[in-house]
Design a protein around this motif. Structure first.
Motif, PDB file in Angstrom:
ATOM      1  N   THR A 248       0.944  -1.208  -0.062  1.00  0.00           N
ATOM      2  CA  THR A 248       0.008  -0.028   0.005  1.00  0.00           C
ATOM      3  C   THR A 248       1.001   1.187   0.035  1.00  0.00           C
ATOM      4  O   THR A 248       2.219   1.203  -0.088  1.00  0.00           O
ATOM      5  N   ASP A 249       0.195   2.458   0.113  1.00  0.00           N
ATOM      6  CA  ASP A 249       0.947   3.608  -0.030  1.00  0.00           C
ATOM      7  C   ASP A 249       1.845   3.937   1.166  1.00  0.00           C
ATOM      8  O   ASP A 249       2.756   4.347   1.424  1.00  0.00           O
ATOM      9  N   LEU A 250       1.406   3.337   2.275  1.00  0.00           N
ATOM     10  CA  LEU A 250       2.003   3.127   3.798  1.00  0.00           C
ATOM     11  C   LEU A 250       3.418   2.667   3.430  1.00  0.00           C
ATOM     12  O   LEU A 250       4.297   3.000   4.112  1.00  0.00           O
ATOM     13  N   TYR A 251       3.552   1.440   2.823  1.00  0.00           N
ATOM     14  CA  TYR A 251       4.714   0.902   2.570  1.00  0.00           C
ATOM     15  C   TYR A 251       5.748   1.785   1.901  1.00  0.00           C
ATOM     16  O   TYR A 251       6.734   2.067   1.998  1.00  0.00           O
ATOM     17  N   GLU A 252       5.091   2.307   0.751  1.00  0.00           N
ATOM     18  CA  GLU A 252       5.897   3.213  -0.214  1.00  0.00           C
ATOM     19  C   GLU A 252       6.610   4.258   0.438  1.00  0.00           C
ATOM     20  O   GLU A 252       7.789   4.937   0.269  1.00  0.00           O
ATOM     21  N   ARG A 253       5.842   4.940   1.601  1.00  0.00           N
ATOM     22  CA  ARG A 253       6.429   6.029   2.455  1.00  0.00           C
ATOM     23  C   ARG A 253       7.319   5.514   3.429  1.00  0.00           C
ATOM     24  O   ARG A 253       8.161   6.170   3.894  1.00  0.00           O
ATOM     25  N   MET A 254       7.170   4.307   3.791  1.00  0.00           N
ATOM     26  CA  MET A 254       8.098   3.734   5.077  1.00  0.00           C
ATOM     27  C   MET A 254       9.214   2.983   4.739  1.00  0.00           C
ATOM     28  O   MET A 254      10.116   2.872   5.234  1.00  0.00           O
ATOM     29  N   SER A 256      12.908   1.441   3.300  1.00  0.00           N
ATOM     30  CA  SER A 256      13.987   1.973   3.433  1.00  0.00           C
ATOM     31  C   SER A 256      15.098   1.048   2.718  1.00  0.00           C
ATOM     32  O   SER A 256      14.836  -0.195   2.262  1.00  0.00           O
ATOM     33  N   THR A 257      16.317   1.513   2.566  1.00  0.00           N
ATOM     34  CA  THR A 257      17.383   0.653   1.875  1.00  0.00           C
ATOM     35  C   THR A 257      17.932  -0.416   2.927  1.00  0.00           C
ATOM     36  O   THR A 257      18.569  -1.496   2.698  1.00  0.00           O
ATOM     37  N   SER A 258      17.545  -0.153   4.353  1.00  0.00           N
ATOM     38  CA  SER A 258      17.998  -0.955   5.341  1.00  0.00           C
ATOM     39  C   SER A 258      17.028  -2.197   5.330  1.00  0.00           C
ATOM     40  O   SER A 258      15.899  -2.093   5.249  1.00  0.00           O
ATOM     41  N   VAL A 259      17.631  -3.278   5.364  1.00  0.00           N
ATOM     42  CA  VAL A 259      16.876  -4.544   5.279  1.00  0.00           C
ATOM     43  C   VAL A 259      16.139  -4.635   6.455  1.00  0.00           C
ATOM     44  O   VAL A 259      14.659  -5.139   6.371  1.00  0.00           O
ATOM     45  N   VAL A 260      16.537  -4.486   7.674  1.00  0.00           N
ATOM     46  CA  VAL A 260      15.761  -4.306   9.113  1.00  0.00           C
ATOM     47  C   VAL A 260      14.573  -3.407   9.033  1.00  0.00           C
ATOM     48  O   VAL A 260      13.654  -3.723   9.395  1.00  0.00           O
ATOM     49  N   LYS A 261      14.651  -2.303   8.596  1.00  0.00           N
ATOM     50  CA  LYS A 261      13.838  -1.201   8.356  1.00  0.00           C
ATOM     51  C   LYS A 261      12.703  -1.293   7.213  1.00  0.00           C
ATOM     52  O   LYS A 261      11.288  -1.261   7.588  1.00  0.00           O
ATOM     53  N   ASP A 262      13.142  -1.934   6.351  1.00  0.00           N
ATOM     54  CA  ASP A 262      12.304  -2.332   5.321  1.00  0.00           C
ATOM     55  C   ASP A 262      11.291  -3.500   5.744  1.00  0.00           C
ATOM     56  O   ASP A 262      10.123  -3.526   5.268  1.00  0.00           O
ATOM     57  N   PHE A 263      11.950  -4.572   6.521  1.00  0.00           N
ATOM     58  CA  PHE A 263      11.287  -5.569   7.016  1.00  0.00           C
ATOM     59  C   PHE A 263      10.005  -5.236   7.831  1.00  0.00           C
ATOM     60  O   PHE A 263       9.210  -5.458   7.884  1.00  0.00           O
ATOM     61  N   ILE A 264      10.419  -4.212   8.894  1.00  0.00           N
ATOM     62  CA  ILE A 264       9.525  -3.607   9.616  1.00  0.00           C
ATOM     63  C   ILE A 264       8.462  -2.869   9.093  1.00  0.00           C
ATOM     64  O   ILE A 264       7.314  -3.158   9.315  1.00  0.00           O
ATOM     65  N   ALA A 265       8.994  -2.205   7.624  1.00  0.00           N
ATOM     66  CA  ALA A 265       7.931  -1.367   7.289  1.00  0.00           C
ATOM     67  C   ALA A 265       6.908  -2.308   6.594  1.00  0.00           C
ATOM     68  O   ALA A 265       5.481  -2.055   6.411  1.00  0.00           O
ATOM     69  N   GLU A 266       7.312  -3.306   5.800  1.00  0.00           N
ATOM     70  CA  GLU A 266       6.499  -4.351   5.222  1.00  0.00           C
ATOM     71  C   GLU A 266       5.589  -5.290   6.224  1.00  0.00           C
ATOM     72  O   GLU A 266       4.396  -5.498   5.999  1.00  0.00           O
ATOM     73  N   SER A 267       6.008  -5.484   7.388  1.00  0.00           N
ATOM     74  CA  SER A 267       5.179  -5.909   8.439  1.00  0.00           C
ATOM     75  C   SER A 267       4.161  -5.246   8.958  1.00  0.00           C
ATOM     76  O   SER A 267       2.944  -5.602   9.040  1.00  0.00           O
TER      77      SER A 267
END
Length: 448
Positions: A248-254, A256-267
């Motif tokens: 969703t748009d929320l993921y697109e806003r959150m 990141s290039t960081s694997v950990v941050k991207d995992f948190i964003a997707e979760s």
């Protein structure tokens, strides 16, 4: 003369001697007749606006699977029902059926759920040693015009979550808490409106409300059960959502290039996906009432934006306040009558009917689930057949009128429609009856 009296006594005993079982032949013959009637009714043409969408989605899923489905179509429904359309599409494609047969197959899912609901009513009656009354009420429910119009004729599936929610309460009543959690989760993942019965979660902890007999073991057990229930509910969500999920748009806003941050964003985005779908869908019809015969029909809200002011506050604000009052009444009732299975079913009827009556943006079909809960209440209070009849008439009228107008290419009622007004008034009366009955049960009895 004696034969006549004997026959009269037998008839009376069959209906009123609840403890006696229903014979196997009676069950099979009646069940077969009910199924045949429902199948014949299901051949009636559907509400084409809805069915056209269902057929298109069904065929798309059969050909392409779930990936990209919600991105391609503006689908306002939760994913659980999409699995049934997917299966139907596979069958329709395999046998190259025509459009009317495809629609018939789609309708069968809801018809089957209503037959399961009828059987659940019978089982509940049997549990409370009212097997024959439960059997009669099950047949009455299966042949209720308000029920079969929604599925067999219109082609909608509001009865599927209704049956799941009845199953949830029944599971609670036989102490199958995790089964109740699964049924609740699937109901919400079928239609998010099922979450209106969240206050019934208090029943999960009813053992803790016996303060005179509370122990450390009970507290520890409740904590463990809560953690397991959360895991079970999240697992249901993950399994049902996963094939359809997209960012969703929320993921697109959150992201990141960081694997950990991207995992948190997707979760976070994964569990935001369903609420986002629902919140997006309710914006499609931002009216005080969207063809629903309810309070706002009486007060000139069809179809008026619910952000408009009605006596100081907006329609939406008034609807929220009135519904929260009803939730408070139902919650107090469940607290006081936490050991009463009747209270669970009646509170469910009251919550669902008050939501339809007071919350804005309601459609004509959303009162349907209240029917099965009030039908079950007749097991304890036979006089409740009166409000059940009124409720059923209101649901039938709301369905029939909108369905009939659609064949004239009229899809929105005009304000203060003369057909809608009396049935909206009766619907409000049914809800006021529910509130009055509950308040009477909550207040202490007068001493003579």
């Amino acid at each position: 003369m004696d034969n006549v009296n004997t026959m009269s006594t037998n008839k009376k005993s069959w209906f009123f001697e609840d403890g006696k079982p229903v014979s196997r032949n009676m069950f099979i013959i009646t069940g077969t007749v009910v199924i045949l009637i429902r199948l014949l009714l299901t051949t009636i043409p559907s509400y084409q606006v809805d069915m056209g969408g269902y057929r298109a989605w069904s065929l798309y899923l059969a050909e392409n699977g779930p990936v990209g489905f919600y991105e391609r179509y503006h689908v306002v429904y939760a994913p659980a029902y999409m699995y049934l359309l997917w299966i139907t599409g596979i069958i329709a494609k395999a046998f190259s059926v025509n459009a009317s047969t495809h629609a018939f197959l789609i309708k069968l899912w809801a018809v089957a759920s209503e037959l399961v609901g009828a059987y659940l009513i019978y089982k509940i009656g049997k549990k409370y040693k009212k097997e024959r009354l439960g059997f009669i009420l099950g047949v009455v429910y299966a042949l209720n015009p308000g029920v079969f119009f929604n599925s067999s004729i219109w082609g909608q599936f509001d009865s599927i979550p209704a049956t799941l929610l009845v199953g949830m309460i029944y599971a609670f009543s036989v102490n199958r808490k995790m089964t109740a959690v699964v049924l609740y989760a699937i109901a919400v993942l079928t239609k998010p409106q099922s979450a209106l019965l969240t206050p019934l979660g208090i029943l999960f902890y009813k053992e803790l409300f016996d303060f005179s007999n509370i122990t450390k073991e009970k507290i520890v057990k409740s904590i463990k059960e809560t953690l397991v229930a959360i895991c079970v509910g999240l697992s249901c969500y993950f399994i049902v959502i996963y094939p359809f999920y997209y960012h969703t748009d929320l993921y697109e806003r959150m992201k990141s290039t960081s694997v950990v941050k991207d995992f948190i964003a997707e979760s976070i985005d994964y569990f935001w996906w369903m609420p986002n779908l629902y919140l997006t869908s309710v914006e499609d019809y931002p009216y005080a009432t969207a063809n629903a015969f309810n309070l706002w029909t009486l007060l000139g809200g069809q179809p008026v934006k619910d952000s408009n002011i009605f006596f100081i506050l907006s329609y939406k604000t008034w609807g929220t306040i009135l519904f929260l009052i009803c939730i408070g009444i139902a919650f107090a009732y469940l607290l006081k009558k936490r050991k009463s299975d009747f209270a669970m079913y009646f509170a469910s009827f009251f919550i669902l009917s008050s939501a339809f009556t007071f919350i804005t943006r309601m459609h004509e079909r959303y009162l349907l689930p209240a029917i099965i809960f009030l039908t079950i209440c007749v097991l304890w209070e036979k006089w409740m057949a009166i409000p059940l009849t009124v409720l059923s008439v209101c649901v039938t009228a709301n369905h029939w009128y909108i369905y009939d107008l659609s064949w004239k290419d009229v899809f929105w009622l005009r304000n203060y429609d003369p057909v809608a007004m009396p049935f909206a008034f009766l619907t409000v009366l049914v809800v006021l009856f529910g509130a009055g009955f509950i308040i009477k049960q909550i207040l202490p009895a007068k001493k003579n």
